[in-house]
Write a protein that holds these residues in place. Structure first.
Motif, short mmCIF file in Angstrom:
data_model
loop_
_atom_site.label_atom_id
_atom_site.label_comp_id
_atom_site.label_asym_id
_atom_site.label_seq_id
_atom_site.Cartn_x
_atom_site.Cartn_y
_atom_site.Cartn_z
N PRO A 1 -8.33 8.49 3.02
CA PRO A 1 -7.11 8.06 2.33
C PRO A 1 -7.01 8.64 0.94
O PRO A 1 -8.00 9.03 0.33
CB PRO A 1 -7.24 6.53 2.31
N TYR B 1 -2.93 -3.60 5.01
CA TYR B 1 -3.44 -3.21 3.70
C TYR B 1 -3.05 -4.22 2.62
O TYR B 1 -3.88 -4.63 1.80
CB TYR B 1 -2.89 -1.83 3.34
N GLU C 1 -5.85 8.82 13.11
CA GLU C 1 -5.34 7.61 12.48
C GLU C 1 -5.81 6.36 13.22
O GLU C 1 -6.14 5.36 12.60
CB GLU C 1 -3.80 7.67 12.44
N TYR D 1 -9.38 5.65 12.19
CA TYR D 1 -9.45 5.12 10.83
C TYR D 1 -9.09 3.63 10.81
O TYR D 1 -9.80 2.81 10.20
CB TYR D 1 -8.51 5.90 9.92
#
Length: 381
Positions: free
Chosen positions: A227, A337, A364, A367
């Motif tokens: 990120p 998040y 993605e 992750y």
């Protein structure tokens, strides 16, 4: 063999043939024949006027094909008016070629393929490798696109916004096979910027340079995503950043703001921050406000919610997120998040797992899965 020279001359040679009256498909075939001949002849003796040489050879190839075609009678006037060999005209029709390749009657994928072939000078095999499709499939796609635009008048006004969309699509494809499409998109956008004085063209070029400057740090050695906040900023390409900022500042000074300039301004603020903690999120929110006004895009508003969460705290970000449809791509990832930042680790872990299931690609998904596992492991201790 100077491949870069050939590729740089390809669009203008093709444009001259179309300007003379050749239909696009036949002109493109003739130019490809001329390029093959150049590869054969030039290593021994490169002409003093490479562009004029290519125009002459391509035009003769076109006329040869025209004479052999069943429609010869309909083209007799064109054949009889063959221009004498000589220096190529100074007029640059490259911009019109961009418009032709980005014609609204084409699908986005066809417009991208045709632009890479006609303006970029890439071979069908190179384009097919970049898109991970069989060469025959890409050849059919390009042939259909050429047929679609063959009857389009070459001097009709074009839409710069459509051309920019096509170039942005090329850039976002990134890298596959032996062609770096991100670098190719930057090259083509530079070429367009040299052809037309337009602030949004400059804005797109700046945006590409600023994003591309971070490319080396976006993935770890094992291919996993890194990120933005965790990227090694020392490895960012400072020369590309400086060039992108300079181009952007010149475009913004013209006071004709467009969405690519606004996106580039956000990218510049990220690039300017020495650390993630020192990012000017307040200014970024202001630019997202401008971008939302210009585009009214829900994806822009989703990114704006993240910026608000950084500038004003996670609860403010969650409040902005609550106004958006939760079916938006990456909505669950953003919510995860922000909930993690707010201390609600249970909800965050659940949302990370949900986002992983909806991820558009493997990197993605991996992750997001790791983020869910990290929170679940931490809560289990």
């Amino acid at each position: 063999m100077d491949e870069a020279l050939l590729r740089s001359l390809t669009p203008s040679v093709l444009a001259i043939l179309v300007r003379r009256g050749a239909d696009f498909a036949a002109a493109e075939d003739a130019v490809q024949d001329a390029l093959i001949e150049a590869v054969r002849v030039w290593p021994a003796r490169q002409p003093r006027d490479p562009k004029g040489w290519l125009v002459t050879v391509a035009w003769r190839r076109f006329l040869d094909a025209t004479r052999a075609d069943a429609a010869r009678r309909r083209r007799e006037d064109l054949v009889d008016e063959e221009p004498a060999p000589g220096p190529a005209p100074a007029v640059d029709d490259t911009l019109q070629l961009y418009f032709l390749c980005a014609h609204p009657s084409l699908t986005p994928s066809s417009a991208v393929a045709l632009t890479l072939r006609a303006v970029g000078g890439l071979t069908t095999r190179q384009i097919a490798q970049a898109y991970l499709v069989p060469e025959a499939t890409m050849a059919q796609r390009i042939s259909r696109a050429k047929r679609t635009v063959s009857g389009v008048q070459f001097d009709r006004p074009g839409d710069v916004a459509t051309v920019l969309r096509v170039l942005y699509l090329v850039f976002n494809e990134g890298y596959s096979g032996d062609v770096d499409l991100a670098a190719e998109a930057i090259r083509l956008t530079r070429q367009l910027a040299a052809t037309i004085d337009h602030p949004e063209v400059a804005g797109l070029l700046a945006l590409m340079l600023l994003h591309h400057a971070r490319r080396a740090t976006r993935t770890a050695a094992d291919g996993s995503l890194v990120p933005l906040a965790e990227q090694d900023r020392i490895r960012w390409d400072t020369a590309s950043i400086a060039e992108g900022v300079e181009i952007l500042q010149a475009a913004l000074a013209r006071d004709r703001l467009g969405e690519f300039q606004a996106q580039a301004a956000i990218a510049a603020l990220h690039a300017d921050a020495p650390t993630a903690e020192k990012t000017d999120w307040v200014q970024i929110v202001e630019w997202y406000d401008e971008l939302a006004r210009l585009t009214d895009s829900p994806v822009v508003r989703l990114n704006r919610a993240v910026a608000i969460g950084e500038a004003d705290g996670p609860r403010a970000g969650l409040a902005a997120l609550a106004a958006l449809n939760d079916s938006l791509p990456r909505h669950a990832a953003v919510a995860a998040y922000l909930h993690e930042r707010d201390g609600d680790l249970t909800t965050a872990a659940r949302l990370y797992a949900e986002a992983a299931q909806k991820a558009p690609n493997l990197a993605e998904r991996d992750y997001l899965t790791r983020q869910a596992a990290r929170l679940n492991t931490g809560r289990g201790r």
